[in-house]
Design an enzyme around this catalytic site. Structure first.
Site, PDB file in Angstrom:
ATOM      1  CB  CYS A   1      -2.051   6.541   1.835  1.00 25.79           C
ATOM      2  SG  CYS A   1      -3.103   5.485   2.844  1.00 25.79           S
TER       3      CYS A   1
ATOM      4  CD  GLU B   1      -1.842   2.316   1.414  1.00 20.83           C
ATOM      5  OE1 GLU B   1      -1.522   3.087   0.473  1.00 20.83           O
ATOM      6  OE2 GLU B   1      -1.908   2.671   2.590  1.00 20.83           O
TER       7      GLU B   1
END
Length: 450
Positions: free
Chosen positions: A261, A227
């Site tokens: 993020c 990720e």
């Protein structure tokens, strides 16, 4: 040695000794030994430890939250909210893991065929500082419930958080070495990945770190989940309810001081509501309280490190040099960077073309939906997109046009225990959370009987 520093006061918090080579090898072996026993107990038995962990987490939440505030500057309210989210994740897997890990029967020409989900072994987690507990929990909880053991290499600037996490699992009564903290520098990660005993890795972090770790894993033919961040677009259509949209947009960009993020990092606003949106959005951002992250009224704290604030400052200044205009903010004081709004931004500017990991956002007008799709997709990342509109049915027919791991309609992109989480393109691969997350580190074994 490593040192942790409070980004608000810039004072040293503590010094820690990195693990020696021998201590690293011992930790890996202990994790392997623990796996032999942990993998043999039932899912229901493992879940009993998760119940205990919830109690331990609740009892220690103030200490955990204040440590995150000190080490990476997260406002206290948001740190406590992060820990509550960890609790919700545990409760979700308590309710669903038996179902998630039950194999299925398959009709074949044999007399019996079915699948089984079996753990892989020792799994290495490499986690970032921005959500020092949530990032760990969303990887660790499904991974250990599936029967694996975990080695956790946390970001060095939250070493205190990482040590507290290991103590949390110990206090909850987990068998020794099911969860272990590895206090090691980034330069030692490759050696851990290459160790035969380590079967897979999960990394949340930068593109550079992800590429390095994935390369090492690939050379050893090991599973990896990555990720690696995003540059999510937030799209506001002419028919959006601005009264509801603007507060969501503020949170989407400035929660956790913009260090997320899944934060919305590029705002695309249809021209018919652009001026009205800008007026309301600018006013609400200007009203955000900055200051001491231990103060309950603080929404914007310092960034986690001075160098991170300097990077955002450079991205903004370079964009201004190319013609962007600062509507609000734009100034830095040590690790503090003001909430910043930019206009007159073009796709070649750093604030559009790069991931800005801090409290700055470009707002760009567009005319047609097709233009919005093209601008949204004009990114190396593909984690998520938010679309605000009154015509939900129309957008549902068009979600396939967005090159993203997730599409959120009339909501900010979020990580929810019930929803698979992950991206495409340079945002990485694999999924966390939900059923997909617990299946990432299992062997789907086929059994066929004639």
């Amino acid at each position: 040695m490593l040192s942790t520093t409070n980004p608000f006061t810039l004072k040293n918090i503590a010094d820690y000794q990195y693990f020696s080579k021998e201590k690293i090898e011992t930790a890996i072996q202990k994790s392997s030994d623990a796996f032999e026993k942990w993998s043999e107990i039932s899912v229901s038995e493992r879940l009993n430890f998760i119940k205990s962990l919830i109690n331990t987490l609740t009892k220690n939440k103030q200490l955990l939250a204040e440590t995150a505030v000190a080490e990476m500057g997260k406002p206290l309210k948001q740190a406590l909210a992060e820990l509550h989210k960890c609790k919700l994740l545990c409760e979700f897997y308590l309710q669903n893991s038996d179902f998630f890990l039950t194999g299925r029967k398959i009709n074949t020409d044999g007399c019996e065929s079915y699948t089984k989900y079996e753990p892989l072994g020792v799994v290495l987690g490499i986690m970032p500082w921005n959500f020092p507990y949530w990032q760990v929990f969303r990887f660790v909880i499904p991974t250990i419930i599936a029967g694996n053991t975990v080695l956790l290499k946390h970001s060095s600037n939250v070493a205190g958080c990482s040590i507290l996490l290991e103590k949390l699992f110990t206090e909850a009564g987990f068998p020794e070495n099911v969860y272990q903290n590895l206090l090691i520098p980034g330069s030692d990660v490759k050696k851990v990945i290459e160790n035969k005993t380590v079967k897979a890795i999960s990394l949340t972090g930068s593109e550079k770190a992800g590429a390095s770790a994935a390369s090492a894993a690939a050379n050893q033919i090991k599973k990896a989940v990555l990720e690696l961040g995003g540059s999510n677009a937030l799209i506001v259509l002419n028919d959006a309810d601005l009264e509801k949209t603007i507060p969501e947009a503020v949170i989407a960009r400035f929660q956790n001081t913009g260090q997320s993020c899944i934060a919305a990092k590029r705002f695309l606003v249809q021209r018919g509501v652009y001026d009205t949106f800008m007026e309301g959005f600018t006013a609400q951002v200007a009203a955000l309280k900055s200051g001491d992250p231990m103060n309950e009224n603080t929404y914007i704290g310092p960034m986690a490190r001075v160098d991170l604030a300097e990077e955002v400052e450079k991205q903004v200044n370079d964009s201004v040099a190319m013609g962007a205009k600062i509507v609000l903010g734009g100034k830095r004081n040590n690790a503090f960077y003001e909430p910043t709004i930019l206009t007159n931004v073009t796709p070649d500017m750093p604030v559009f073309s790069q991931e800005v990991f801090g409290p700055a956002v470009p707002v760009i007008p567009f005319d047609t939906f097709e233009e919005a799709v093209a601008l949204s997709n004009q990114s190396d990342f593909g984690l998520g997109v938010s679309i605000f509109t009154s015509d939900i049915e129309a957008i549902k027919e068009k979600v396939h046009r967005f090159q993203e791991g997730a599409v959120f309609i009339n909501a900010l992109v979020k990580s929810d225990p019930a929803l698979p989480f992950g991206g495409i393109k340079r945002s990485g691969y694999g999924r966390e959370l939900s059923m997909e997350g617990i299946h990432e580190f299992v062997n789907v074994k086929t059994v066929y009987i004639k």
